[in-house]
Design an enzyme around this catalytic site. Sequence first.
Site, PDB file in Angstrom:
ATOM      1  N   TYR A   1     -19.611 -31.808 -21.600  1.00 51.41           N
ATOM      2  CA  TYR A   1     -20.025 -31.206 -20.449  1.00 51.41           C
ATOM      3  C   TYR A   1     -19.346 -30.136 -20.141  1.00 51.41           C
ATOM      4  CZ  TYR A   1     -16.151 -33.869 -18.118  1.00 51.41           C
ATOM      5  OH  TYR A   1     -14.887 -34.371 -17.840  1.00 51.41           O
ATOM      6  N   SER A   2     -19.782 -29.055 -19.258  1.00 48.35           N
ATOM      7  CA  SER A   2     -19.136 -27.873 -18.843  1.00 48.35           C
ATOM      8  C   SER A   2     -19.766 -27.709 -17.356  1.00 48.35           C
ATOM      9  CB  SER A   2     -19.370 -26.814 -19.650  1.00 48.35           C
ATOM     10  OG  SER A   2     -20.756 -26.467 -19.806  1.00 48.35           O
TER      11      SER A   2
ATOM     12  N   GLU B   1     -25.830 -21.633 -25.956  1.00 50.70           N
ATOM     13  CA  GLU B   1     -26.969 -22.244 -24.899  1.00 50.70           C
ATOM     14  C   GLU B   1     -26.643 -21.782 -23.632  1.00 50.70           C
ATOM     15  OE1 GLU B   1     -25.126 -23.523 -27.396  1.00 50.70           O
ATOM     16  OE2 GLU B   1     -26.572 -24.822 -28.772  1.00 50.70           O
TER      17      GLU B   1
ATOM     18  N   SER C   1     -16.253 -29.176 -24.272  1.00 55.48           N
ATOM     19  CA  SER C   1     -15.692 -29.730 -25.409  1.00 55.48           C
ATOM     20  C   SER C   1     -16.507 -30.784 -26.287  1.00 55.48           C
ATOM     21  CB  SER C   1     -14.384 -30.146 -25.042  1.00 55.48           C
ATOM     22  OG  SER C   1     -14.297 -31.406 -24.702  1.00 55.48           O
TER      23      SER C   1
ATOM     24  N   ASP D   1     -18.088 -27.117 -39.404  1.00 55.18           N
ATOM     25  CA  ASP D   1     -17.585 -25.871 -38.914  1.00 55.18           C
ATOM     26  C   ASP D   1     -16.639 -25.654 -38.011  1.00 55.18           C
ATOM     27  OD1 ASP D   1     -19.101 -26.603 -37.055  1.00 55.18           O
ATOM     28  OD2 ASP D   1     -20.415 -24.642 -36.965  1.00 55.18           O
TER      29      ASP D   1
ATOM     30  N   ASP E   1     -20.150 -19.603 -19.312  1.00 50.68           N
ATOM     31  CA  ASP E   1     -20.417 -20.338 -20.546  1.00 50.68           C
ATOM     32  C   ASP E   1     -20.870 -19.189 -21.588  1.00 50.68           C
ATOM     33  OD1 ASP E   1     -21.326 -22.008 -22.632  1.00 50.68           O
ATOM     34  OD2 ASP E   1     -22.469 -23.387 -21.577  1.00 50.68           O
TER      35      ASP E   1
ATOM     36  N   GLU F   1     -15.385 -33.274 -27.073  1.00 54.23           N
ATOM     37  CA  GLU F   1     -14.962 -34.601 -26.610  1.00 54.23           C
ATOM     38  C   GLU F   1     -15.382 -35.133 -25.135  1.00 54.23           C
ATOM     39  OE1 GLU F   1     -13.252 -37.116 -27.864  1.00 54.23           O
ATOM     40  OE2 GLU F   1     -12.783 -35.740 -29.874  1.00 54.23           O
ATOM     41  N   THR F   2     -15.594 -34.129 -24.452  1.00 56.45           N
ATOM     42  CA  THR F   2     -16.406 -34.540 -22.957  1.00 56.45           C
ATOM     43  C   THR F   2     -17.638 -34.313 -22.904  1.00 56.45           C
ATOM     44  OG1 THR F   2     -15.956 -32.328 -22.230  1.00 56.45           O
ATOM     45  CG2 THR F   2     -14.087 -33.624 -21.739  1.00 56.45           C
TER      46      THR F   2
ATOM     47  N   ASP G   1     -25.073 -32.683 -40.150  1.00 57.50           N
ATOM     48  CA  ASP G   1     -25.230 -32.483 -38.722  1.00 57.50           C
ATOM     49  C   ASP G   1     -26.723 -32.187 -38.333  1.00 57.50           C
ATOM     50  OD1 ASP G   1     -22.846 -32.539 -37.383  1.00 57.50           O
ATOM     51  OD2 ASP G   1     -22.159 -30.717 -38.415  1.00 57.50           O
TER      52      ASP G   1
END
EC number: 7.2.2.6
Length: 662
Positions: A367-368, A333, A362, A498, A329, A364-365, A292
């Site tokens: 974004y938040s 970050e 997530s 992780d 959030d 997959e997406t 990673d």
Amino acid sequence: MKVYEEFLLTLKNMRPDVIIHNPVMFLTEMSLFLSVFIYAFPGFFGVPSSTTYLQFYLAVVILLFLTVFFSSMSTAMSEGKSKAITDSLKKFKTEVTAHVIRDGNPVDVKSTDLRKGDIIVVYRDEIIPIDGEVIEGSGYVDESNVTGESRAVMKVIGDTVTGSTRLVTDKIKIRATADPGSTFIDKMIDLVNRATREKTPNEIALTVFLSGLTLIFLIITASIFSISHYYGRTANVMMLIVLLIALIPTTIGALLPAIGIAAINKVSEYNIIAKSGRAIENAGDIDTIILDKTGTITIGERQAVRMYPNKGVDDKEFYRMCALASFYDQTKEGISILNLARSNGITVSEEDLRGYSFIPFSSETKYSGLESDSDYIIKGSLHALKEKFHVADEFIEALCKEISMRGGTAIPVVHNGKFAGVIELQDLIKPGIKERIAEIKNMDIKTVMCTGDDEVTAQYISAQVGLDEYIANSKPIDKYNVVIREKERQRMVAMVGDGTNDAPALAKADVGLAMNNGTQAAKEAANMIDLDSNPTKLMDVIFLGKQILITRGALTTFSIANDISKYFVIIPAIFYMFPSLSMVNVLDLTDPIVAVTSALIFNTIIIVFLIPLALGGVKYKPTSISDLLKRNIMIYGLGGVVVPFIAIKLIYMLLVALGVVW
């Protein structure tokens, strides 16, 4: 472990039902029992029974006993260290009072009465009663009793916590992810116990090879007995026993179990628990390592350092958008973005978010943010936002590229169909990582970085540390696909992860290292768990795996080489009646029985001298396989031939000087 406990464990390992799993030493022990019988009843086999010979027989009995004893002692020392690790883990298990939420109210129960799924409140300075996942609040947790790291670790929503660690700040609410008896520490104790008894495939293969070699020499020795009878001569059975012990590879046979157990122990010194010896062995054969970016190559604590509003967007208004989008959030970050907005004089409250719903991030997406019926503020990767909202802006794209080119992470913000600006996160490259990557490449291991960052950032980081390959904008399935791709090329693959989404790749990889602060799914899928949650330890595991393989190979080379040397002593001494064999008596040992005794003494004491090497491992420096082979042949091959000649000659001279002339 106390000395007397180690001594008792040594004696236990000498039991025939235990030692039978080591064919070489089992045969040595059977030879010991036969030698005792011959010493007690020499007339049964018709061997000479003069005082001189009886003294020789007694010496053989003592030396064979010591050979078996020292072999068992080396294993006991390794097992003793494993027991110490288990005992230290057991000390962490603490029964405490837990505040469980029942019918909306906290109820105090014993931690042993908790069950998976229970919701538990943990207050400041309290022991976390069981493994769980943070579902509300945040705080620093002291994990020093598990990881050895004195610095407390920040835990936020979604992070896992380990039972028996201590919350040192604030208050958190956790959901239990294990039942008592199946917690992380319980599993670690079980893994350490099981790891001490499992053989690796290479060890099994070597045991089969040594067993075959031993069987061949047993047949040869037995045939000498038969041939002697055919020619009307009576072979001295005790001398044939000595010949057999000199022929079979007793040195590596004595040390092989200790090497396997020592591998598990050495991994634990890095605060890593290996589920089996095979995982460590696989690490020594790794061809490809998947890394990673965040937390492995970079420090992993990405912090918001600056906010760039788009053209025509007011600075303060953009800061407010960023704060609103990050208010719920709870990632590190997100918290840093909120803190940066506050430092610029912007504060928001839950009242400001009335009517909005939170969109969590997530993998997959990517974004938040927030959305309502008529408004939305979304932050995420440039690629994901462009794909989701079909927006484009040359200024924003250029700004993201500029941030990426200096190693940062650009987080664009979209407000109602338009780019409102960009948040810059910075995550520095870990000190020394470039040198570690270079060492990995010196061992002909391919390095692949998978990162969710864009192409420019991935290329910049890859070039900075000298990686062979990178995959930008990667999703969890990409890691799995890389593992599959490399394995289809007949390469051994290692990776670190992780998250739950890393579990498939961790399970498929030959070496999967999961972080202790990762999800339960990741820890279940991996075959190693790092208690310190330091992804760069995967490189240490690979070095250690190489060292274990080299140690086993080096000691095998030395053992077989010194057996060859002993042949030049034993064979002319036992068959002294054949003058033609005198030409191989290169050490000019004139007394056959003293020569045989000298060789047997060396055969015994060399095990003692090699125990520290078996337990500590051969010193390893990252280099190519050909260089390692040359080094092993020169040091342990040539050394294995020369050392016995010198040592046996010195022992012979010492025995003669002491008046031991049989």
